[in-house]
Design a protein around this motif. Structure first.
Motif, PDB file in Angstrom:
ATOM      1  N   LYS A  40      -8.581  60.727 -47.871  1.00 22.27           N
ATOM      2  CA  LYS A  40      -7.883  61.801 -46.889  1.00 22.27           C
ATOM      3  C   LYS A  40     -10.005  61.762 -45.840  1.00 22.27           C
ATOM      4  N   SER A  41      -9.052  61.693 -44.572  1.00 18.42           N
ATOM      5  CA  SER A  41     -10.326  61.902 -43.149  1.00 18.42           C
ATOM      6  C   SER A  41      -9.290  62.701 -42.088  1.00 18.42           C
ATOM      7  N   LYS A  42     -10.084  63.100 -41.865  1.00 20.10           N
ATOM      8  CA  LYS A  42      -9.067  63.659 -40.460  1.00 20.10           C
ATOM      9  C   LYS A  42     -10.616  63.656 -38.695  1.00 20.10           C
ATOM     10  N   VAL A  43      -9.374  63.038 -37.519  1.00 15.11           N
ATOM     11  CA  VAL A  43     -10.405  63.119 -36.897  1.00 15.11           C
ATOM     12  C   VAL A  43      -8.753  63.121 -35.809  1.00 15.11           C
ATOM     13  N   ALA A  44      -9.391  62.544 -34.930  1.00 16.42           N
ATOM     14  CA  ALA A  44      -8.057  63.056 -33.207  1.00 16.42           C
ATOM     15  C   ALA A  44      -7.345  61.929 -33.049  1.00 16.42           C
ATOM     16  N   GLY A  45      -6.541  62.053 -32.435  1.00 21.43           N
ATOM     17  CA  GLY A  45      -5.748  60.577 -31.294  1.00 21.43           C
ATOM     18  C   GLY A  45      -5.210  60.455 -30.362  1.00 21.43           C
ATOM     19  N   GLN A  53      -4.062  63.898 -29.670  1.00 21.15           N
ATOM     20  CA  GLN A  53      -3.165  64.943 -30.285  1.00 21.15           C
ATOM     21  C   GLN A  53      -4.321  65.228 -31.446  1.00 21.15           C
ATOM     22  N   TYR A  54      -4.961  66.893 -31.436  1.00 22.07           N
ATOM     23  CA  TYR A  54      -6.248  66.762 -32.015  1.00 22.07           C
ATOM     24  C   TYR A  54      -6.815  67.436 -33.346  1.00 22.07           C
ATOM     25  N   ILE A  55      -5.897  67.050 -34.055  1.00 22.90           N
ATOM     26  CA  ILE A  55      -5.863  66.983 -35.733  1.00 22.90           C
ATOM     27  C   ILE A  55      -5.170  65.950 -35.989  1.00 22.90           C
ATOM     28  N   VAL A  56      -5.580  64.416 -36.538  1.00 24.05           N
ATOM     29  CA  VAL A  56      -5.163  63.177 -37.080  1.00 24.05           C
ATOM     30  C   VAL A  56      -5.011  63.282 -38.673  1.00 24.05           C
ATOM     31  N   ASN A  57      -4.482  63.089 -39.684  1.00 23.30           N
ATOM     32  CA  ASN A  57      -4.755  63.300 -41.214  1.00 23.30           C
ATOM     33  C   ASN A  57      -4.627  61.774 -41.217  1.00 23.30           C
ATOM     34  N   LEU A  58      -5.948  60.946 -41.225  1.00 24.15           N
ATOM     35  CA  LEU A  58      -5.688  59.533 -41.365  1.00 24.15           C
ATOM     36  C   LEU A  58      -5.714  59.195 -43.340  1.00 24.15           C
ATOM     37  N   THR A  59      -4.372  57.407 -43.172  1.00 27.07           N
ATOM     38  CA  THR A  59      -4.458  57.462 -44.776  1.00 27.07           C
ATOM     39  C   THR A  59      -4.670  56.116 -44.506  1.00 27.07           C
ATOM     40  N   VAL A 111      -5.847  51.646 -41.929  1.00 31.33           N
ATOM     41  CA  VAL A 111      -6.282  52.981 -41.557  1.00 31.33           C
ATOM     42  C   VAL A 111      -4.747  53.608 -40.487  1.00 31.33           C
ATOM     43  N   ARG A 112      -4.160  54.560 -40.636  1.00 31.18           N
ATOM     44  CA  ARG A 112      -3.184  55.004 -39.908  1.00 31.18           C
ATOM     45  C   ARG A 112      -3.386  56.258 -39.460  1.00 31.18           C
ATOM     46  N   SER A 113      -2.637  56.218 -38.543  1.00 32.10           N
ATOM     47  CA  SER A 113      -2.816  57.736 -37.897  1.00 32.10           C
ATOM     48  C   SER A 113      -1.662  58.063 -37.597  1.00 32.10           C
ATOM     49  N   GLY A 114       0.139  57.816 -38.257  1.00 31.07           N
ATOM     50  CA  GLY A 114       1.243  58.326 -38.316  1.00 31.07           C
ATOM     51  C   GLY A 114       1.515  58.628 -37.178  1.00 31.07           C
ATOM     52  N   LYS A 115       2.440  59.181 -36.965  1.00 31.91           N
ATOM     53  CA  LYS A 115       3.113  59.787 -35.618  1.00 31.91           C
ATOM     54  C   LYS A 115       1.878  60.252 -35.037  1.00 31.91           C
ATOM     55  N   MET A 116       2.467  60.291 -33.682  1.00 38.01           N
ATOM     56  CA  MET A 116       1.352  60.997 -33.091  1.00 38.01           C
ATOM     57  C   MET A 116       1.793  62.203 -31.624  1.00 38.01           C
ATOM     58  N   GLN A 117       1.713  63.241 -31.669  1.00 39.88           N
ATOM     59  CA  GLN A 117       2.594  64.108 -30.777  1.00 39.88           C
ATOM     60  C   GLN A 117       1.848  64.505 -29.638  1.00 39.88           C
ATOM     61  N   SER A 118       1.881  64.362 -28.712  1.00 45.23           N
ATOM     62  CA  SER A 118       1.210  65.250 -27.081  1.00 45.23           C
ATOM     63  C   SER A 118       0.883  66.327 -27.811  1.00 45.23           C
ATOM     64  N   SER A 119      -0.405  67.494 -27.629  1.00 39.82           N
ATOM     65  CA  SER A 119      -0.718  68.378 -27.840  1.00 39.82           C
ATOM     66  C   SER A 119      -0.027  69.420 -26.340  1.00 39.82           C
TER      67      SER A 119
END
Length: 204
Positions: A110-115, A126-132, A150-158
């Motif tokens: 696991k790792s957390k970034v932003a997107g 999106q300021y918290i993105v949980n990478l897989t 390395v996936r961001s998953g679906k992202m939603q505008s903050s």
């Protein structure tokens, strides 16, 4: 309520200024997609920085996006990629030894970034993105490929919950590609870039 709205406006304005202050840092090749993507950086005082890593979009309508990694999340990403490289090598060898030609398995990393992503003409975050981290084996053009995705998953505008995208990915086709990417954003490379004289300072 008005005070909070004003505060949010100031924060968004500041973020917008930071985006405009990016400098091109380097590029990396996505051999799977046969494309080259930019990595930009925003340098701040006291060794602080933010990377903007353009990535392959999974959304047919919104093709520009990527990962935003500041100095606080940086080491977590590097550690995760290093661990993923080791697991990739282990699973690649296991697959070859057992003649496995098809697989899609998530790594326990696991790792957390932003997107960020471009929606219409506006950038959204999106300021918290949980990478897989996924290990995928597939056959393409008669060749077996071993991928780390390395996936961001679906992202939603903050700033607007109705603006979202299917996400972005980094795709690596070998352990060497993973290492080259890690090396390209190393602290040494950041320091070299920070200390490099600007063009205007060379001509006085």
């Amino acid at each position: 309520m008005r005070k909070n709205a004003t505060l949010i406006g100031i924060i968004l304005l500041t973020l917008g200024l930071n985006v405009n202050a990016q400098d091109k840092f380097t590029t990396y090749d996505n051999a799977y997609a046969k494309k080259t993507y930019d990595i930009q950086i925003s340098l701040k005082d006291n060794d602080k920085f933010t990377f903007y890593i353009d990535a392959m979009s999974l959304d047919n309508l919104h093709e520009k996006g990527g990962f935003m990694v500041d100095d606080k999340k940086y080491q977590g990403l590097i550690d995760a990629l290093t661990e993923a490289k080791s697991k990739y090598q282990e699973w690649e060898q296991t697959a070859k030894s057992n003649n496995v030609k098809e697989l899609d398995k998530e790594m326990p990393i696991k790792s957390k970034v932003a997107g960020y992503f471009l929606y219409g003409s506006d950038w959204h975050f999106q300021y918290i993105v949980n990478l897989t981290f996924d290990f995928k084996i597939l056959e393409s053009e008669g060749e077996i490929k071993y991928l780390l995705i390395v996936r961001s998953g679906k992202m939603q505008s903050s700033s607007n919950q109705f603006m979202d995208v299917d996400g972005v990915v980094l795709v690596f086709t070998s352990a060497n590609e993973i290492q080259e990417f890690v090396d390209s954003i190393s602290l040494n490379k950041i320091n070299e870039f920070r200390n490099k004289p600007k063009s205007e300072d060379l001509f006085k």
